[in-house]
Design an enzyme around this catalytic site. Sequence first.
Site, PDB file in Angstrom:
ATOM      1  N   LYS A  76      -5.776   2.222  12.754  1.00  0.00           N
ATOM      2  CA  LYS A  76      -6.607   3.416  13.022  1.00  0.00           C
ATOM      3  C   LYS A  76      -6.643   3.732  14.526  1.00  0.00           C
ATOM      4  O   LYS A  76      -5.694   3.404  15.236  1.00  0.00           O
ATOM      5  CB  LYS A  76      -8.014   3.232  12.426  1.00  0.00           C
ATOM      6  CG  LYS A  76      -7.926   2.871  10.934  1.00  0.00           C
ATOM      7  CD  LYS A  76      -9.218   3.042  10.194  1.00  0.00           C
ATOM      8  CE  LYS A  76      -9.027   2.643   8.733  1.00  0.00           C
ATOM      9  NZ  LYS A  76     -10.211   2.776   7.941  1.00  0.00           N
ATOM     10  N   GLU A 110      -7.293   3.498  -2.748  1.00  0.00           N
ATOM     11  CA  GLU A 110      -8.378   3.219  -1.815  1.00  0.00           C
ATOM     12  C   GLU A 110      -9.620   3.986  -2.249  1.00  0.00           C
ATOM     13  O   GLU A 110      -9.820   5.147  -1.837  1.00  0.00           O
ATOM     14  CB  GLU A 110      -7.992   3.643  -0.392  1.00  0.00           C
ATOM     15  CG  GLU A 110      -6.802   2.903   0.175  1.00  0.00           C
ATOM     16  CD  GLU A 110      -6.850   2.834   1.696  1.00  0.00           C
ATOM     17  OE1 GLU A 110      -6.782   1.720   2.219  1.00  0.00           O
ATOM     18  OE2 GLU A 110      -6.973   3.878   2.346  1.00  0.00           O
ATOM     19  N   GLY A 147      -7.670  -2.243   6.734  1.00  0.00           N
ATOM     20  CA  GLY A 147      -8.129  -1.489   7.899  1.00  0.00           C
ATOM     21  C   GLY A 147      -8.788  -2.425   8.901  1.00  0.00           C
ATOM     22  O   GLY A 147      -8.114  -3.121   9.664  1.00  0.00           O
ATOM     23  N   GLY A 148     -10.114  -2.473   8.867  1.00  0.00           N
ATOM     24  CA  GLY A 148     -10.904  -3.254   9.838  1.00  0.00           C
ATOM     25  C   GLY A 148     -10.385  -4.665  10.080  1.00  0.00           C
ATOM     26  O   GLY A 148     -10.261  -5.094  11.239  1.00  0.00           O
ATOM     27  N   GLU A 207      -9.876   9.409   5.487  1.00  0.00           N
ATOM     28  CA  GLU A 207     -10.484   9.857   6.740  1.00  0.00           C
ATOM     29  C   GLU A 207      -9.873  11.189   7.189  1.00  0.00           C
ATOM     30  O   GLU A 207     -10.552  12.026   7.770  1.00  0.00           O
ATOM     31  CB  GLU A 207     -10.318   8.773   7.825  1.00  0.00           C
ATOM     32  CG  GLU A 207     -11.295   7.629   7.587  1.00  0.00           C
ATOM     33  CD  GLU A 207     -10.839   6.277   8.107  1.00  0.00           C
ATOM     34  OE1 GLU A 207      -9.895   6.213   8.907  1.00  0.00           O
ATOM     35  OE2 GLU A 207     -11.437   5.263   7.678  1.00  0.00           O
ATOM     36  N   HIS A 220      -4.717   9.771   4.018  1.00  0.00           N
ATOM     37  CA  HIS A 220      -5.840   8.825   4.130  1.00  0.00           C
ATOM     38  C   HIS A 220      -7.163   9.595   3.981  1.00  0.00           C
ATOM     39  O   HIS A 220      -7.281  10.729   4.444  1.00  0.00           O
ATOM     40  CB  HIS A 220      -5.788   8.110   5.480  1.00  0.00           C
ATOM     41  CG  HIS A 220      -6.733   6.955   5.547  1.00  0.00           C
ATOM     42  ND1 HIS A 220      -8.065   7.121   5.790  1.00  0.00           N
ATOM     43  CD2 HIS A 220      -6.541   5.630   5.344  1.00  0.00           C
ATOM     44  CE1 HIS A 220      -8.662   5.935   5.748  1.00  0.00           C
ATOM     45  NE2 HIS A 220      -7.757   5.016   5.485  1.00  0.00           N
ATOM     46  N   ASN A 263      -3.527  -0.940   8.819  1.00  0.00           N
ATOM     47  CA  ASN A 263      -3.804   0.374   9.413  1.00  0.00           C
ATOM     48  C   ASN A 263      -4.754   0.164  10.599  1.00  0.00           C
ATOM     49  O   ASN A 263      -5.949  -0.053  10.411  1.00  0.00           O
ATOM     50  CB  ASN A 263      -4.443   1.268   8.336  1.00  0.00           C
ATOM     51  CG  ASN A 263      -4.890   2.612   8.877  1.00  0.00           C
ATOM     52  OD1 ASN A 263      -4.594   2.962  10.013  1.00  0.00           O
ATOM     53  ND2 ASN A 263      -5.611   3.359   8.051  1.00  0.00           N
ATOM     54  N   SER A 288     -12.130  -2.499   2.486  1.00  0.00           N
ATOM     55  CA  SER A 288     -12.905  -3.705   2.819  1.00  0.00           C
ATOM     56  C   SER A 288     -12.209  -5.023   2.467  1.00  0.00           C
ATOM     57  O   SER A 288     -12.869  -6.000   2.098  1.00  0.00           O
ATOM     58  CB  SER A 288     -14.297  -3.641   2.156  1.00  0.00           C
ATOM     59  OG  SER A 288     -15.026  -2.541   2.644  1.00  0.00           O
ATOM     60  N   GLY A 299     -14.329   0.534   4.606  1.00  0.00           N
ATOM     61  CA  GLY A 299     -15.183   0.218   5.753  1.00  0.00           C
ATOM     62  C   GLY A 299     -16.634  -0.040   5.400  1.00  0.00           C
ATOM     63  O   GLY A 299     -17.496  -0.062   6.280  1.00  0.00           O
TER      64      GLY A 299
HETATM   65  P1  PGA Z   1     -11.027  -0.998   5.626  1.00  0.00           P
HETATM   66  O1  PGA Z   1     -10.074   0.268   5.690  1.00  0.00           O
HETATM   67  O2  PGA Z   1     -10.161  -2.203   5.313  1.00  0.00           O
HETATM   68  O3  PGA Z   1     -11.651  -1.095   7.002  1.00  0.00           O
HETATM   69  O4  PGA Z   1     -12.029  -0.763   4.553  1.00  0.00           O
HETATM   70  C1  PGA Z   1      -9.023   0.432   4.783  1.00  0.00           C
HETATM   71  C2  PGA Z   1      -8.297   1.710   5.073  1.00  0.00           C
HETATM   72  O5  PGA Z   1      -8.941   2.649   5.556  1.00  0.00           O
HETATM   73  O6  PGA Z   1      -7.092   1.822   4.828  1.00  0.00           O
END
Ligand code: PGA
Length: 247
Positions: free
Chosen positions: A10, A165, A232-233, A95, A93, A8, A211, A171
């Site tokens: 983002k 998640e 994500g990151g 967010e 998600h 992802n 993470s 994050g």
């Molecule tokens: P992250 O994000 O790996 O940066 O923790 C995961 C996600 O939001 O799907």
Amino acid sequence: MKKLIYGNLKMNFNLKDMENYCELFLKKVEQSKNEIAIFPSFTNLMFTKQKLTASKVLLGAQNLSSEVSGAYTGEISADMLKSVGAELVIVGHSERRKLFLEKNETINKKIKQALSQGLKVVLCVGETKYERQNRKYKMALEKIISETLKGLYENELKNIIIAYEPIWAIGTGVLPTVKEIEEAANIIRNQVSVEFTSQAAKNLKLLYGGSVNTQNCKQFLGANGINGLLVGGASLKADEFAKICNS
Ligand code: PGA
């Protein structure tokens, strides 16, 4: 066994960044045995699709509208996503829940829109830190599953992948234990069997997200009942994400 490794991206990468990323990343995952998908921003979807023509990597979007079409300024429909070659779409998600106040009811409508256009859905579910600390996570996960999958037919579930998640792990670098992930995976599958059938629960593909990086990916991929990862990151660094995809 083949794992699903989804990235992802983002709200990152302009067109030039995306081009550089594809160039680096695609070469490195050519031999991967896993199912890989990247989820760029809307504006990079068409371009990325062209880059993926000679690759097995799948293309997904990060969101979609809950409506079919019409006067919804700024929204992107399932049909539009499909028409530029997206195969998957992330829905629900955390967010989007937290920053854009999306509710289960809207997420349910989005899932139905996506499925109606033949898009596969990556449905994100997870509890807050408060729910985890107060041992309310079981109830929280059950409620999300029940409300977001409401009114779906069992045969539609094969086009839904659920990503567990925990919101407190996204994050933050704070990681759940493998045992906690396995417990959550059980809760999710149980609820799917309550809402649908035990066969549907058994067939369900479940990802872990929060993470994930090159150091911890193997331990999460080894968790019972987990079929892959939503990253994500760490998916923003072509090198690092390729390592996870090849693990
Ligand atoms: P992250 O994000 O790996 O940066 O923790 C995961 C996600 O939001 O799907």
